[in-house]
Design a protein around this motif. Structure first.
Motif, short mmCIF file in Angstrom:
data_model
loop_
_atom_site.label_atom_id
_atom_site.label_comp_id
_atom_site.label_asym_id
_atom_site.label_seq_id
_atom_site.Cartn_x
_atom_site.Cartn_y
_atom_site.Cartn_z
N VAL A 15 -6.09 -0.10 4.01
CA VAL A 15 -5.97 0.79 5.18
C VAL A 15 -5.10 0.17 6.27
O VAL A 15 -4.47 0.89 7.05
N ASP A 16 -5.01 -1.17 6.33
CA ASP A 16 -4.20 -1.85 7.34
C ASP A 16 -2.81 -2.23 6.82
O ASP A 16 -2.07 -2.93 7.50
N GLY A 17 -2.48 -1.80 5.59
CA GLY A 17 -1.18 -2.11 5.00
C GLY A 17 -1.12 -3.46 4.31
O GLY A 17 -0.08 -3.86 3.81
N LYS A 71 1.29 1.00 6.19
CA LYS A 71 1.43 1.93 5.07
C LYS A 71 0.23 1.76 4.15
O LYS A 71 0.13 0.80 3.41
N MET A 72 -0.68 2.70 4.22
CA MET A 72 -1.92 2.66 3.45
C MET A 72 -1.70 3.25 2.05
O MET A 72 -0.93 4.19 1.88
N ASP A 73 -2.37 2.66 1.05
CA ASP A 73 -2.36 3.15 -0.34
C ASP A 73 -0.97 3.19 -0.97
O ASP A 73 -0.71 4.02 -1.84
N LEU A 74 -0.09 2.30 -0.55
CA LEU A 74 1.24 2.22 -1.16
C LEU A 74 1.12 1.43 -2.46
O LEU A 74 0.63 0.30 -2.47
N ALA A 75 1.54 2.03 -3.56
CA ALA A 75 1.47 1.38 -4.87
C ALA A 75 2.55 0.29 -4.97
O ALA A 75 3.70 0.51 -4.59
N LEU A 76 2.15 -0.87 -5.48
CA LEU A 76 3.04 -2.02 -5.63
C LEU A 76 2.93 -2.56 -7.05
O LEU A 76 1.84 -2.56 -7.62
N ASN A 77 4.03 -3.02 -7.59
CA ASN A 77 4.03 -3.68 -8.90
C ASN A 77 4.73 -5.02 -8.78
O ASN A 77 5.67 -5.17 -8.00
#
Length: 135
Positions: free
Chosen positions: A70-72, A37-43
């Motif tokens: 890009v590789d998650g 999952k690329m570009d998944l926002a995390l906090n």
């Protein structure tokens, strides 16, 4: 106005951050089919309890943010706290499997201070889904 703030925050507990001590959490986010999952926002957030005349509730304070590459993969450094800390997925994603940490609910993975080794925790692969987007 000040009286109102005092009424609603009678017993606010402070977040206990540990000065210049930081933890780093790393891992990888994939879907159920092991696709990154690329570009998944995390906090990373800390929970604190708030006491009001109406009772108590938990408040969330974000202490760090990041995104998957890009590789998650991700790597987020955040200040150590005595309060409970969580990795929170954004964009409607939900945890469906977490290899190392099994204390998760919905879009959260609890970051257990006891599992850190030299201020580093690798949560390996966290599998997620987003039923809103059909992913």
């Amino acid at each position: 106005m000040i009286l109102l703030a005092v009424i609603f925050c009678v017993g606010c507990k402070k977040i206990q951050l540990k000065g210049m001590t930081f933890y780093t959490v790393t891992g990888k986010i994939t879907d159920a089919n092991n696709k990154a999952k690329m570009d998944l926002a995390l906090n990373i957030y800390v929970e604190k309890e708030i006491q009001t005349f109406a009772g108590s509730s938990l408040d969330r304070v974000i202490t760090a943010s990041g995104k998957t590459d890009v590789d998650g993969n991700f790597k987020i450094t955040y200040p150590k706290s005595d309060n409970d800390c969580y990795l929170m997925l954004q964009d409607g994603y939900q945890v469906i499997d977490s290899v190392l940490i099994n204390s998760y609910t919905s879009n959260l993975v609890k970051l257990d201070n006891d599992k850190f080794n030299d201020y580093l925790l690798n949560i390996k692969t966290v599998k997620v889904s987003n039923w809103w987007k059909g992913i």
